[in-house]
Motif scaffolding. Structure first.
Motif, mmCIF file in Angstrom:
data_model
loop_
_atom_site.group_PDB
_atom_site.id
_atom_site.type_symbol
_atom_site.label_atom_id
_atom_site.label_comp_id
_atom_site.label_asym_id
_atom_site.label_seq_id
_atom_site.Cartn_x
_atom_site.Cartn_y
_atom_site.Cartn_z
ATOM 1 N N ASP A 34 2.300 12.341 -1.313
ATOM 2 C CA ASP A 34 2.565 13.477 -0.419
ATOM 3 C C ASP A 34 2.980 12.995 1.003
ATOM 4 O OD1 ASP A 34 2.184 15.760 1.391
ATOM 5 O OD2 ASP A 34 0.491 16.334 0.844
ATOM 6 N N THR A 35 4.288 12.927 1.525
ATOM 7 C CA THR A 35 4.724 12.112 2.728
ATOM 8 C C THR A 35 4.164 13.164 3.794
ATOM 9 O OG1 THR A 35 6.863 13.307 2.549
ATOM 10 C CG2 THR A 35 6.605 11.150 1.527
ATOM 11 N N GLY A 36 4.155 14.545 3.820
ATOM 12 C CA GLY A 36 3.682 15.239 4.856
ATOM 13 C C GLY A 36 2.299 14.964 5.232
ATOM 14 N N TYR A 39 2.363 12.385 7.884
ATOM 15 C CA TYR A 39 2.788 12.879 9.180
ATOM 16 C C TYR A 39 1.582 13.690 9.798
ATOM 17 C CZ TYR A 39 7.540 11.421 8.480
ATOM 18 O OH TYR A 39 8.652 10.537 8.399
ATOM 19 N N ARG A 40 0.711 14.456 8.909
ATOM 20 C CA ARG A 40 -0.327 14.947 9.337
ATOM 21 C C ARG A 40 -1.401 14.328 9.689
ATOM 22 N NH1 ARG A 40 -0.426 20.636 7.666
ATOM 23 N NH2 ARG A 40 1.228 21.261 6.764
ATOM 24 N N GLY A 41 -1.532 13.107 8.999
ATOM 25 C CA GLY A 41 -2.550 11.994 9.262
ATOM 26 C C GLY A 41 -2.647 11.517 10.699
ATOM 27 N N VAL A 107 7.541 6.585 14.866
ATOM 28 C CA VAL A 107 6.740 7.324 13.837
ATOM 29 C C VAL A 107 7.494 7.139 12.596
ATOM 30 C CG1 VAL A 107 5.361 9.271 13.197
ATOM 31 C CG2 VAL A 107 5.428 8.505 15.448
ATOM 32 N N ARG A 108 8.733 8.026 12.412
ATOM 33 C CA ARG A 108 9.366 8.092 11.113
ATOM 34 C C ARG A 108 9.612 6.551 10.473
ATOM 35 N NH1 ARG A 108 10.585 12.888 10.121
ATOM 36 N NH2 ARG A 108 10.908 12.252 8.173
ATOM 37 N N TYR A 109 10.146 5.757 11.310
ATOM 38 C CA TYR A 109 10.388 4.311 10.567
ATOM 39 C C TYR A 109 9.050 3.622 10.131
ATOM 40 C CZ TYR A 109 15.013 4.827 12.925
ATOM 41 O OH TYR A 109 16.436 4.979 13.158
ATOM 42 N N GLY A 128 8.560 15.963 0.086
ATOM 43 C CA GLY A 128 8.720 16.020 1.669
ATOM 44 C C GLY A 128 9.754 16.720 2.217
ATOM 45 N N ARG A 129 10.322 16.206 3.279
ATOM 46 C CA ARG A 129 11.527 16.685 3.946
ATOM 47 C C ARG A 129 12.889 15.815 3.927
ATOM 48 N NH1 ARG A 129 7.718 19.411 4.535
ATOM 49 N NH2 ARG A 129 7.483 21.100 5.641
ATOM 50 N N ASP A 130 12.330 14.512 3.495
ATOM 51 C CA ASP A 130 13.466 13.440 3.552
ATOM 52 C C ASP A 130 13.427 12.409 2.450
ATOM 53 O OD1 ASP A 130 11.280 12.117 4.579
ATOM 54 O OD2 ASP A 130 12.626 10.865 5.996
ATOM 55 N N THR A 131 12.657 12.855 1.396
ATOM 56 C CA THR A 131 12.471 11.743 0.302
ATOM 57 C C THR A 131 13.664 11.378 -0.433
ATOM 58 O OG1 THR A 131 11.666 13.562 -1.332
ATOM 59 C CG2 THR A 131 9.881 12.458 0.329
ATOM 60 N N LYS A 178 9.510 28.548 13.114
ATOM 61 C CA LYS A 178 9.795 27.557 13.879
ATOM 62 C C LYS A 178 9.915 26.084 13.472
ATOM 63 C CE LYS A 178 8.162 25.420 18.572
ATOM 64 N NZ LYS A 178 9.436 24.536 18.413
ATOM 65 N N ARG A 179 8.760 25.513 12.810
ATOM 66 C CA ARG A 179 8.838 24.489 11.957
ATOM 67 C C ARG A 179 9.987 24.111 11.215
ATOM 68 N NH1 ARG A 179 4.860 22.042 8.108
ATOM 69 N NH2 ARG A 179 4.143 23.861 7.610
ATOM 70 N N ASP A 180 10.306 25.020 10.284
ATOM 71 C CA ASP A 180 11.341 24.939 9.555
ATOM 72 C C ASP A 180 12.698 24.481 10.181
ATOM 73 O OD1 ASP A 180 10.066 24.891 7.316
ATOM 74 O OD2 ASP A 180 10.380 27.085 7.031
ATOM 75 N N ASP A 182 12.835 23.357 13.515
ATOM 76 C CA ASP A 182 12.885 22.106 13.992
ATOM 77 C C ASP A 182 12.978 20.967 13.038
ATOM 78 O OD1 ASP A 182 12.183 23.225 16.537
ATOM 79 O OD2 ASP A 182 10.138 22.959 16.361
ATOM 80 N N ASP A 183 12.465 21.231 11.840
ATOM 81 C CA ASP A 183 12.463 19.933 10.703
ATOM 82 C C ASP A 183 14.022 19.891 10.293
ATOM 83 O OD1 ASP A 183 9.704 19.546 11.116
ATOM 84 O OD2 ASP A 183 9.352 20.702 9.324
ATOM 85 N N SER A 184 14.472 20.984 10.559
ATOM 86 C CA SER A 184 16.080 20.743 9.865
ATOM 87 C C SER A 184 17.086 20.484 10.991
ATOM 88 C CB SER A 184 16.319 22.366 9.390
ATOM 89 O OG SER A 184 15.528 22.939 8.428
ATOM 90 N N GLU A 185 16.801 20.904 12.256
ATOM 91 C CA GLU A 185 17.332 20.497 13.428
ATOM 92 C C GLU A 185 17.133 19.267 14.071
ATOM 93 O OE1 GLU A 185 17.581 24.055 15.846
ATOM 94 O OE2 GLU A 185 18.787 25.269 14.220
ATOM 95 N N ARG A 186 16.140 18.445 13.540
ATOM 96 C CA ARG A 186 15.949 17.137 14.427
ATOM 97 C C ARG A 186 17.254 16.026 14.090
ATOM 98 N NH1 ARG A 186 10.896 16.185 10.515
ATOM 99 N NH2 ARG A 186 12.138 15.353 8.825
ATOM 100 N N GLN A 187 17.173 15.463 14.995
ATOM 101 C CA GLN A 187 18.431 14.205 15.003
ATOM 102 C C GLN A 187 17.997 13.283 13.798
ATOM 103 O OE1 GLN A 187 19.954 12.579 18.286
ATOM 104 N NE2 GLN A 187 20.631 14.780 18.461
HETATM 105 O O1 DC Z 1 5.032 19.112 3.962
HETATM 106 P P1 DC Z 1 4.123 19.116 5.044
HETATM 107 O O2 DC Z 1 3.949 20.733 5.305
HETATM 108 O O3 DC Z 1 2.688 18.735 4.966
HETATM 109 O O4 DC Z 1 4.681 18.401 6.401
HETATM 110 C C1 DC Z 1 4.126 18.597 7.633
HETATM 111 C C2 DC Z 1 5.097 18.219 8.579
HETATM 112 O O5 DC Z 1 5.546 16.660 8.592
HETATM 113 C C3 DC Z 1 6.419 18.809 8.532
HETATM 114 O O6 DC Z 1 6.777 20.179 9.231
HETATM 115 C C4 DC Z 1 7.451 17.917 9.076
HETATM 116 C C5 DC Z 1 6.858 16.526 8.819
HETATM 117 N N1 DC Z 1 7.558 15.763 7.565
HETATM 118 C C6 DC Z 1 8.671 15.132 7.916
HETATM 119 O O7 DC Z 1 9.186 15.241 8.875
HETATM 120 N N2 DC Z 1 9.062 14.292 6.818
HETATM 121 C C7 DC Z 1 8.548 14.344 5.726
HETATM 122 N N3 DC Z 1 8.999 13.770 4.530
HETATM 123 C C8 DC Z 1 7.440 15.297 5.269
HETATM 124 C C9 DC Z 1 6.934 15.891 6.412
#
Ligand code: DC
Length: 222
Positions: A34-36, A39-41, A107-109, A128-131, A178-180, A182-187
């Motif tokens: 669970d990659t999210g 990020y949450r941790g 953080v991402r790297y 996750g969002r970018d797996t 907002k979260r979706d 931001d997550d979709s529009e980030r660089q």
């Molecule tokens: O999947 P989640 O809702 O637990 O993820 C929390 C946040 O972590 C999500 O809003 C964006 C970030 N995230 C990410 O940028 N890339 C991932 N692979 C997983 C999560």
């Protein structure tokens, strides 16, 4: 002999990624990542130490030394300072913080490398969002789970309710939106449908039906 596939599942919040990834991992006796939760941790730890506005050049050292452990098997367990914080990272506040921190390249790297280590040898369902776009673009099977916005909000609302948390439905809806966005529009590594991914709309489908649908695609590859 069974193959040790790398299976990725991406999608927006409330699309059912965690639930389905866990089910698939259980069926195949694979590791569930669970990659999210990672990020949450980090968001939880940064909030705890007040690191949210830290200078960029110190971030990598800070990340390396955080007393944070991730244990992935058939479940995702997050330990901070020796305490199990798996449930504590599931609040709306940590969701928003994780999304904000996930825009940071250091953080991402850092986390992307950890995720690759977890899945490299295969036999893994990672969500996750970018797996499927960044972490494992050459994965054996890539899925993108989606659902209509009202249904995704309702699922999250019911999840919180089951845990005894009565949230304001409208507020939750705005936060998820907002979260979706931001997550979709980030660089870096924005949420998008990975190339070659199987798109599944889970609106109106129950957990078993979605699991079966994914398993149909997986079985022929085993
Ligand atoms: O999947 P989640 O809702 O637990 O993820 C929390 C946040 O972590 C999500 O809003 C964006 C970030 N995230 C990410 O940028 N890339 C991932 N692979 C997983 C999560």
């Amino acid at each position: 002999m069974k193959k040790h596939l790398i299976i990725t599942i991406d999608g927006p919040s409330g699309a059912g990624k965690s639930t389905i990834a866990k089910k698939i991992a259980e069926r195949l006796n694979y590791k569930y990542v669970d990659t999210g939760a990672m990020y949450r941790g980090v968001a939880y730890a940064f909030k705890y130490y007040g690191f949210l506005e830290k200078e960029e050049d110190k971030l990598h050292e800070i990340l390396k030394h955080l007393p944070l452990e991730f244990h992935f098997k058939n479940n995702a367990i997050v330990i901070f300072n020796g305490n199990n914080i798996t449930e504590d990272i599931r609040t709306p506040e940590i969701s928003m913080l994780a999304s904000k921190l996930s825009q940071n390249k250091t953080v991402r790297y850092f986390l992307t490398e950890k995720q690759r280590e977890e899945g490299r040898s295969g036999g893994v369902v990672i969500e996750g969002r970018d797996t499927g776009t960044v972490v494992f673009p050459d994965a054996d099977i890539k899925f993108y789970l989606d659902a209509r916005e009202e249904e995704r909000t309702k699922r999250r609302f019911l999840e919180f309710k089951a845990k005894g948390l009565e949230l304001d439905l409208e507020k939750l809806k705005d936060e998820m939106k907002k979260r979706d966005k931001d997550d979709s529009e980030r660089q870096i590594a924005p949420l998008k449908i990975p190339e070659g991914a199987i798109y599944i709309d889970t609106t109106g489908l129950d957990i078993e039906a979605v699991t079966e649908r994914l398993m149909d695609y997986i079985k022929v590859r085993l």
